[in-house]
Design an enzyme around this catalytic site. Structure first.
Site, PDB file in Angstrom:
ATOM      1  N   HIS A 253      38.788  43.864  42.918  1.00 59.76           N
ATOM      2  CA  HIS A 253      38.889  44.484  41.628  1.00 59.76           C
ATOM      3  C   HIS A 253      39.033  43.326  40.517  1.00 59.76           C
ATOM      4  O   HIS A 253      39.902  42.387  40.614  1.00 59.76           O
ATOM      5  CB  HIS A 253      40.059  45.281  41.730  1.00 59.76           C
ATOM      6  N   ASP A 307      37.704  52.753  45.987  1.00 62.81           N
ATOM      7  CA  ASP A 307      36.484  53.351  46.556  1.00 62.81           C
ATOM      8  C   ASP A 307      36.557  52.894  47.893  1.00 62.81           C
ATOM      9  O   ASP A 307      35.674  53.463  48.801  1.00 62.81           O
ATOM     10  CB  ASP A 307      35.301  52.356  45.993  1.00 62.81           C
TER      11      ASP A 307
HETATM   12  C1  LIG Z   1      34.686  44.527  42.241  1.00 66.08           C
HETATM   13  C2  LIG Z   1      34.443  42.999  41.927  1.00 66.08           C
HETATM   14  C3  LIG Z   1      32.948  43.107  41.366  1.00 66.08           C
HETATM   15  C4  LIG Z   1      35.248  42.463  41.321  1.00 66.08           C
HETATM   16  O1  LIG Z   1      35.036  41.012  41.205  1.00 66.08           O
HETATM   17  P1  LIG Z   1      35.409  40.041  40.107  1.00 66.08           P
HETATM   18  O2  LIG Z   1      36.704  40.105  39.576  1.00 66.08           O
HETATM   19  O3  LIG Z   1      34.409  39.943  39.070  1.00 66.08           O
HETATM   20  O4  LIG Z   1      35.258  38.695  40.983  1.00 66.08           O
HETATM   21  P2  LIG Z   1      34.203  37.867  41.548  1.00 66.08           P
HETATM   22  O5  LIG Z   1      32.774  38.615  41.571  1.00 66.08           O
HETATM   23  O6  LIG Z   1      34.099  36.567  40.555  1.00 66.08           O
HETATM   24  O7  LIG Z   1      34.448  37.089  42.841  1.00 66.08           O
HETATM   25  C5  LIG Z   1      35.632  36.061  43.005  1.00 66.08           C
HETATM   26  C6  LIG Z   1      35.709  35.512  44.368  1.00 66.08           C
HETATM   27  O8  LIG Z   1      36.028  36.636  45.222  1.00 66.08           O
HETATM   28  C7  LIG Z   1      35.072  36.865  46.235  1.00 66.08           C
HETATM   29  N1  LIG Z   1      35.108  38.466  46.362  1.00 66.08           N
HETATM   30  C8  LIG Z   1      35.121  39.401  45.620  1.00 66.08           C
HETATM   31  N2  LIG Z   1      35.232  40.694  46.088  1.00 66.08           N
HETATM   32  C9  LIG Z   1      34.887  40.247  47.221  1.00 66.08           C
HETATM   33  C10 LIG Z   1      34.681  41.167  48.628  1.00 66.08           C
HETATM   34  N3  LIG Z   1      34.522  42.348  48.304  1.00 66.08           N
HETATM   35  N4  LIG Z   1      34.265  40.599  49.746  1.00 66.08           N
HETATM   36  C11 LIG Z   1      34.315  39.204  49.770  1.00 66.08           C
HETATM   37  N5  LIG Z   1      34.621  38.424  48.864  1.00 66.08           N
HETATM   38  C12 LIG Z   1      34.764  39.035  47.518  1.00 66.08           C
HETATM   39  C13 LIG Z   1      33.973  36.484  45.674  1.00 66.08           C
HETATM   40  O9  LIG Z   1      32.722  35.795  46.581  1.00 66.08           O
HETATM   41  C14 LIG Z   1      34.384  35.192  44.812  1.00 66.08           C
HETATM   42  O10 LIG Z   1      34.538  33.933  45.778  1.00 66.08           O
HETATM   43  P3  LIG Z   1      33.928  32.610  45.344  1.00 66.08           P
HETATM   44  O11 LIG Z   1      35.066  32.364  44.367  1.00 66.08           O
HETATM   45  O12 LIG Z   1      34.611  31.879  46.696  1.00 66.08           O
HETATM   46  O13 LIG Z   1      32.729  32.730  44.855  1.00 66.08           O
HETATM   47  C15 LIG Z   1      34.135  42.493  43.511  1.00 66.08           C
HETATM   48  O14 LIG Z   1      35.351  42.261  43.969  1.00 66.08           O
HETATM   49  C16 LIG Z   1      33.136  43.324  44.530  1.00 66.08           C
HETATM   50  O15 LIG Z   1      32.067  43.065  44.209  1.00 66.08           O
HETATM   51  N6  LIG Z   1      33.817  43.986  45.275  1.00 66.08           N
HETATM   52  C17 LIG Z   1      32.767  44.862  46.237  1.00 66.08           C
HETATM   53  C18 LIG Z   1      32.255  45.960  45.633  1.00 66.08           C
HETATM   54  C19 LIG Z   1      33.328  46.847  45.278  1.00 66.08           C
HETATM   55  O16 LIG Z   1      34.232  47.384  46.235  1.00 66.08           O
HETATM   56  N7  LIG Z   1      33.172  47.555  44.076  1.00 66.08           N
HETATM   57  C20 LIG Z   1      34.231  48.548  43.475  1.00 66.08           C
HETATM   58  C21 LIG Z   1      35.194  48.177  42.560  1.00 66.08           C
HETATM   59  S1  LIG Z   1      36.313  49.314  42.148  1.00 66.08           S
END
Ligand SMILES: CC(C)(COP(=O)(O)OP(=O)(O)OC[C@H]1O[C@@H](n2cnc3c(N)ncnc32)[C@H](O)[C@@H]1OP(=O)(O)O)[C@@H](O)C(=O)NCCC(=O)NCCS
Length: 371
Positions: A253, A307
């Site tokens: 998140h 979620d």
């Molecule tokens: C929600 C989300 C977009 C937030 O991400 P964010 O704060 O923007 O973080 P980032 O996308 O920049 O990811 C940061 C790191 O964590 C990792 N990461 C984040 N979510 C992850 C997940 N669900 N599974 C595995 N790795 C994850 C990324 O690969 C990244 O790793 P790196 O630094 O080695 O490249 C992300 O966690 C995600 O895509 N989750 C899965 C989808 C989901 O559940 N969405 C609902 C949100 S309420």
């Protein structure tokens, strides 16, 4: 000028509606902990709290209950549209169009708050009518004697909910009601700041929520549990998924760097309702993904978000996976409209800047001289 991609860490307004503590995993609506609201409150009372800023007394609650329960029915034109729209239409498209039609039909001069209550009252009807008509089932008209959550369940499933179904529905809607400045709430504000109408704002919210990066992760999380099939496959599944660079859906998140409090609450209710529905195996798989996923990702601040369990919850309550974002919208509409009302008290047109990186002073050539 500084470029802030995704407007990350940019505040667009002050708010007294919702506070999130992402480090400690706390969420408050109007200062009340989400744990207390989920345990003791219900949809009508929490909606009152979010809209008006205080818990209602008996008379105030009854007044809101009456408004919400007597405004549920849809005009014939919208019922006909829902019955005639193609059966494989995206439920969010149907919801967005139906709200747009409601805006055309609504000619009274009541204020934004009254219109917001009416919209909130009608969204479960739109969703349930579409759910039933696309399955060639008779639509079930709203029952004014039932609460908002009970009636939603009833119009969908054609029977009154059990105690656990009723409480689960209420809790699910409470947990999704507001979440500070997310993409859909911001979309509502952009429209409201031009002094457009509340229907247009809500339509913008629905449009933004439709995207898989916002409202769609719960269906993906559920798909994951179904794909895994058995809890003994969980470890292998997670390893393969992470090693191939795929994300674990329902984990991570932007704000919570610990267990999302909404997931914590949802989990307890999912555990109970899956038992009642005979799909406890899906809960066991989810629980194993939760535990093993935290072992793999927890040290990076990646934990289950709302979620992770809400898809399994909505599925247990009878919704089809493509309807999950619409169910989310039926609750988030309270937050959207509360933020619009709050923003308009001190409105300023939202008009950010873009940093121009193109050319300037190019020579205009007549069509015949261009290559
Ligand atoms: C929600 C989300 C977009 C937030 O991400 P964010 O704060 O923007 O973080 P980032 O996308 O920049 O990811 C940061 C790191 O964590 C990792 N990461 C984040 N979510 C992850 C997940 N669900 N599974 C595995 N790795 C994850 C990324 O690969 C990244 O790793 P790196 O630094 O080695 O490249 C992300 O966690 C995600 O895509 N989750 C899965 C989808 C989901 O559940 N969405 C609902 C949100 S309420």
């Amino acid at each position: 000028m500084e470029l802030r991609k995704g407007l990350e860490d940019v505040a667009v307004k002050e708010t007294a509606i919702t506070y999130i503590d992402g480090e400690l995993g706390r969420l408050y609506y109007r200062g009340y902990s989400i744990f207390d609201l989920a345990e003791f409150s219900n949809f009508e009372e929490t909606a009152y709290l979010i809209w008006y800023g205080k818990l209602p007394n008996e008379k105030e609650l009854e007044e809101l209950r009456i408004k919400l329960s007597t405004n549920r029915e849809l005009p014939d034109s919208i019922i006909n549209y829902i019955k005639e729209v193609k059966k494989d239409a995206n439920p969010m498209d149907v919801l967005r169009t139906a709200i747009s039609m409601l805006g055309v039909e609504d000619t009274d001069n009541s204020d934004i708050m009254e219109k917001s209550i009416k919209i909130t009252s009608k969204i479960p009807t739109i969703i349930s009518y579409f759910y039933r008509s696309r399955k060639n089932l008779e639509i079930i008209h709203p029952d004014e004697t039932l609460s908002h959550s009970e009636n939603f369940f009833y119009m969908l499933n054609g029977k009154k909910p059990s105690e656990i179904e009723s409480k689960s529905m209420d809790v699910s809607l409470i947990l999704h009601m507001d979440h500070e400045m997310n993409a859909s709430t911001f979309a509502c504000l952009v429209v409201a700041s031009t002094l457009s109408d509340i229907y247009s704002s809500v339509i913008a919210g629905i449009a933004a929520l439709k995207g898989p990066l916002h409202g769609g992760a719960n269906a993906e999380a559920l798909k994951q549990f179904i794909e895994i099939g058995d809890k003994k496959n969980v470890e292998d599944y997670i390893n393969k998924r992470l090693q191939s660079g795929q994300r674990l859906m329902g984990f991570g998140h932007r704000i919570y760097k610990t267990y999302d409090p909404r997931a914590k609450i949802m989990k307890e209710y999912v555990k109970e309702i899956t038992k009642e529905k005979g799909i406890y195996n899906l809960y066991e798989i989810a629980n194993a993904v939760d535990e093993i996923g935290i072992k793999e990702l927890g040290n990076k601040g990646i934990f289950p978000n709302v979620d992770f369990y809400s898809g399994l919850m909505f599925y247990s309550l009878g919704f089809d996976p493509d309807m999950f974002p619409a169910v989310f919208a039926s609750s988030r509409v309270v937050g959207w409209t509360a933020h619009v009302v709050e923003y308009l008290k001190n409105n300023r047109l939202i008009r950010p800047k873009a940093i121009y990186i193109g050319e300037i002073g190019r020579k205009y050539l007549p069509l015949e001289d261009r290559q």
